[in-house]
Scaffold this active site. Structure first.
Site, mmCIF file in Angstrom:
data_model
loop_
_atom_site.group_PDB
_atom_site.id
_atom_site.type_symbol
_atom_site.label_atom_id
_atom_site.label_comp_id
_atom_site.label_asym_id
_atom_site.label_seq_id
_atom_site.Cartn_x
_atom_site.Cartn_y
_atom_site.Cartn_z
ATOM 1 N N LYS A 174 0.859 -1.193 0.000
ATOM 2 C CA LYS A 174 0.000 0.000 0.000
ATOM 3 C C LYS A 174 0.896 1.244 0.000
ATOM 4 O O LYS A 174 1.479 1.602 1.009
ATOM 5 C CB LYS A 174 -0.906 0.030 1.236
ATOM 6 C CG LYS A 174 -1.792 1.274 1.278
ATOM 7 C CD LYS A 174 -1.976 1.750 2.700
ATOM 8 C CE LYS A 174 -2.489 3.147 2.878
ATOM 9 N NZ LYS A 174 -2.069 4.213 1.998
ATOM 10 N N GLY A 226 6.686 5.787 8.373
ATOM 11 C CA GLY A 226 5.724 6.890 8.481
ATOM 12 C C GLY A 226 5.818 7.511 9.858
ATOM 13 O O GLY A 226 6.879 7.468 10.502
ATOM 14 N N SER A 227 4.701 8.063 10.323
ATOM 15 C CA SER A 227 4.751 8.823 11.573
ATOM 16 C C SER A 227 4.848 7.902 12.786
ATOM 17 O O SER A 227 4.411 6.752 12.756
ATOM 18 C CB SER A 227 3.500 9.692 11.706
ATOM 19 O OG SER A 227 2.381 8.884 12.005
ATOM 20 N N GLY A 231 2.815 4.496 13.671
ATOM 21 C CA GLY A 231 3.663 3.348 13.987
ATOM 22 C C GLY A 231 3.316 2.736 15.339
ATOM 23 O O GLY A 231 3.329 1.511 15.514
ATOM 24 N N GLU A 248 9.949 2.360 10.802
ATOM 25 C CA GLU A 248 10.841 3.508 10.612
ATOM 26 C C GLU A 248 9.975 4.746 10.762
ATOM 27 O O GLU A 248 9.074 4.970 9.959
ATOM 28 C CB GLU A 248 11.467 3.502 9.211
ATOM 29 C CG GLU A 248 12.650 2.585 9.046
ATOM 30 C CD GLU A 248 13.757 2.850 10.027
ATOM 31 O OE1 GLU A 248 13.893 3.999 10.488
ATOM 32 O OE2 GLU A 248 14.473 1.894 10.338
ATOM 33 N N CYS A 282 12.850 11.791 6.616
ATOM 34 C CA CYS A 282 13.002 11.376 8.026
ATOM 35 C C CYS A 282 14.384 11.786 8.495
ATOM 36 O O CYS A 282 14.608 12.014 9.672
ATOM 37 C CB CYS A 282 12.888 9.872 8.210
ATOM 38 S SG CYS A 282 11.761 9.083 7.134
ATOM 39 N N GLU A 383 8.980 16.777 15.436
ATOM 40 C CA GLU A 383 9.235 16.661 13.995
ATOM 41 C C GLU A 383 8.260 17.535 13.221
ATOM 42 O O GLU A 383 7.060 17.529 13.486
ATOM 43 C CB GLU A 383 9.084 15.209 13.547
ATOM 44 C CG GLU A 383 9.445 15.039 12.078
ATOM 45 C CD GLU A 383 9.445 13.584 11.621
ATOM 46 O OE1 GLU A 383 8.466 12.883 11.896
ATOM 47 O OE2 GLU A 383 10.435 13.176 10.979
HETATM 48 C C1 UN1 Z 1 14.071 9.226 4.534
HETATM 49 O O1 UN1 Z 1 14.625 10.165 5.078
HETATM 50 O O2 UN1 Z 1 12.853 9.106 4.611
HETATM 51 O O3 UN1 Z 1 19.587 9.042 3.675
HETATM 52 C C2 UN1 Z 1 14.852 8.248 3.748
HETATM 53 C C3 UN1 Z 1 18.782 9.591 2.943
HETATM 54 C C4 UN1 Z 1 18.101 8.816 1.857
HETATM 55 C C5 UN1 Z 1 16.956 8.059 2.415
HETATM 56 C C6 UN1 Z 1 16.114 8.888 3.312
HETATM 57 N N1 UN1 Z 1 19.026 7.925 1.223
HETATM 58 O O4 UN1 Z 1 18.538 10.779 3.074
#
Ligand code: UN1
Length: 493
Positions: A174, A226-227, A231, A248, A282, A383
């Site tokens: 999804k 996601g958030s 999560g 993550e 992220c 965040e």
């Molecule tokens: C993310 O930040 O959601 O290291 C992934 C990075 C990328 C992957 C980021 N290769 O910024």
């Protein structure tokens, strides 16, 4: 206008609901990409039923043969890199150079997975008994539920789907509602490469689709990016149902610039880390912790350069920063600007919607810098997922490390210094899954483990060799060829 479908039980199908959502370009909302299904639990149920059949077939396929298909996926992505990058920028906004990087991350992940098909190592170890072998090996687990965000529309799905497939699981996927087109193309490519249809299922739709995947008793494992809020809910369900889960989630990543840093280098790093992907990574640098000896000089350099960043359509040459992904995201950024002002931080740059000319039709927001941000304030702790950077002044490296660690999250961190001792101390004491020395907080490579500590994750890693542990289960085999009953722990001692 194209109406897209989900891919369930080996066919492109309309959603059970008959409902569709429009997918528009965030840089220019007049540009309609297509209509995508808004599925529900019924679509998920059909997808899981089919994925169970896919699993039975796929787990019996030798891992090197599974890898061969992923190699072909990599080859197709190489051939279609420019076209896929273009459609990704069109649906989520980041500049073409970045979406090309996103596709490249998918290519790297495909080729890594392809070769892993000829490894998937177990161990053979001596038994304590004579004429007996002892060994471990990896087995597939079942149907994997894969739920992914908008910010890396290709790379993040590939981080999860490719290892899941290589290990012999089938997948129910999804993608985020903001990037269904990239999800669609990825599934087309998997099929073109020769993946048996029931091994991959694509169910488009809002959160209820994710919910149905997580709650389905025949989905054995779930991988979610996601958030932290979502999560946590997924974690509760998976805990109750004894499912394997990889999470993550959020980050509040800091770059630390010490008095001995190469300031020109740090400047390039902070511009890329804070405003690349419009701050929607992220791993984005959302805090800049600067030692007092260079604070004023560095902040001035930064504000001057950030003010010159060019906002615009990521598909146009010369664009440094694209739009935010949608209006809700822009409103969230505005909310945090108001919070920063209320908390007494100094707005040094930006703070407003970016308007004028072509910007009026997209979700643009000015690169924003707050100085005099207090450690512990909401602006410094929460965040934001947008182009907002908080600058915190500290007196030395020890205080910088404390400020870095004093947040709920722990994804990435970065230190600019020329002192080798301080660099290694940082690697040791910073509470993050990834620390960069003399590079920004973004830029993880596909063949190394990726993930964070504390509220960022739940202990698993994506990427590299570790993700293959998550998507497979260890089994141990003992073969006793002595012809007699040998009792472990007893007969030899
Ligand atoms: C993310 O930040 O959601 O290291 C992934 C990075 C990328 C992957 C980021 N290769 O910024």
């Amino acid at each position: 206008m194209t109406t897209y479908k989900s891919f369930i039980a080996g066919e492109w199908v309309e959603p059970s609901t008959g409902e569709y959502a429009e997918n528009r370009n965030p840089a220019d909302t007049r540009d309609l990409i297509g209509r995508f299904p808004r599925g529900d639990v019924r679509d998920v149920n059909r997808a899981v039923e089919s994925a169970k059949k896919g699993f039975a077939l796929w787990k019996a396929t030798p891992a090197p043969a599974r890898g061969d298909i992923l190699r072909r996926v990599g080859d197709i992505l190489v051939r279609r890199k420019d076209e896929v990058a273009d459609l990704m920028t069109r649906e989520m906004g980041k500049p073409i150079a970045e979406t090309k990087g996103d596709v490249q991350e998918g290519i790297d992940t495909a080729y890594y997975a392809a070769t892993e098909g000829r490894r998937l190592f177990g161990h053979t170890v001596p038994s304590e008994l004579r004429n007996k072998w002892a060994m471990s090996f990896r087995r597939p687990i079942g149907v994997a539920g894969i739920i992914t965000p908008f910010n890396f529309p290709l790379a993040i799905p590939t981080w999860k789907i490719f290892p899941a497939l290589l290990c012999g699981n089938s997948v129910v996927f999804k993608p985020a509602t903001d990037v269904p087109h990239t999800g669609h193309v990825l599934v087309e490519i998997l099929l073109e490469a020769g993946l048996p249809p029931e091994v991959i299922q694509l169910v488009h739709g809002p959160g209820r689709v994710g919910d149905a995947i997580v709650n389905h008793p025949d989905v054995a494992l779930v991988s979610f990016t996601g958030s932290t809020e979502t999560g946590s809910k997924i974690g509760e369900t998976c805990g109750r149902m004894h499912k394997r889960l990889s999470l993550e989630m959020g980050g509040k990543n800091a770059m630390i610039v010490l008095n001995d840093a190469d300031l020109d280098l740090a400047l390039e790093g902070i511009l890329w880390g804070a405003f690349g992907t419009t701050g929607q990574r992220c791993t984005a640098t959302s805090r800049l912790i600067v030692q007092d000896g260079v604070h004023d000089t560095f902040v001035k350099m930064l504000v001057d350069r950030a003010a010159k960043l060019t906002l615009g359509d990521g598909r146009k040459k010369g664009t440094d920063v694209g739009p935010l992904v949608n209006e809700a995201s822009r409103e969230n950024v505005e909310r945090y600007v108001a919070i920063g002002k209320d908390e007494g931080a100094t707005l040094a740059l930006g703070g407003q919607r970016a308007t004028g000319g072509n910007l009026d039709n997209g979700f643009f927001f000015q690169p924003t810098i707050f100085t005099n941000v207090k450690a512990g304030s909401r602006l410094e702790q929460e965040e934001i997922f947008g182009p907002v950077l908080s600058v915190i002044k500290v007196k030395d490296a020890a205080e910088a490390f404390t400020v870095n660690n004093d947040v709920a999250y722990g994804l990435s961190s970065s230190v600019y210094t020329r002192d080798v001792n301080v660099s290694f101390q940082a690697l040791q004491v910073l509470d993050n899954g990834i620390t960069y020395i003399n590079a920004p907080t973004i830029g993880a490579e596909a063949h190394l483990p990726f993930g964070g500590v504390k509220a960022t994750g739940n202990g698993h890693r994506e990427g590299g060799w570790e993700v293959y542990e998550f998507f497979s289960e260890t089994k141990v085999g003992y073969v006793d060829y002595s012809g007699a009953l040998q009792r472990a722990q007893i007969d030899n001692y």
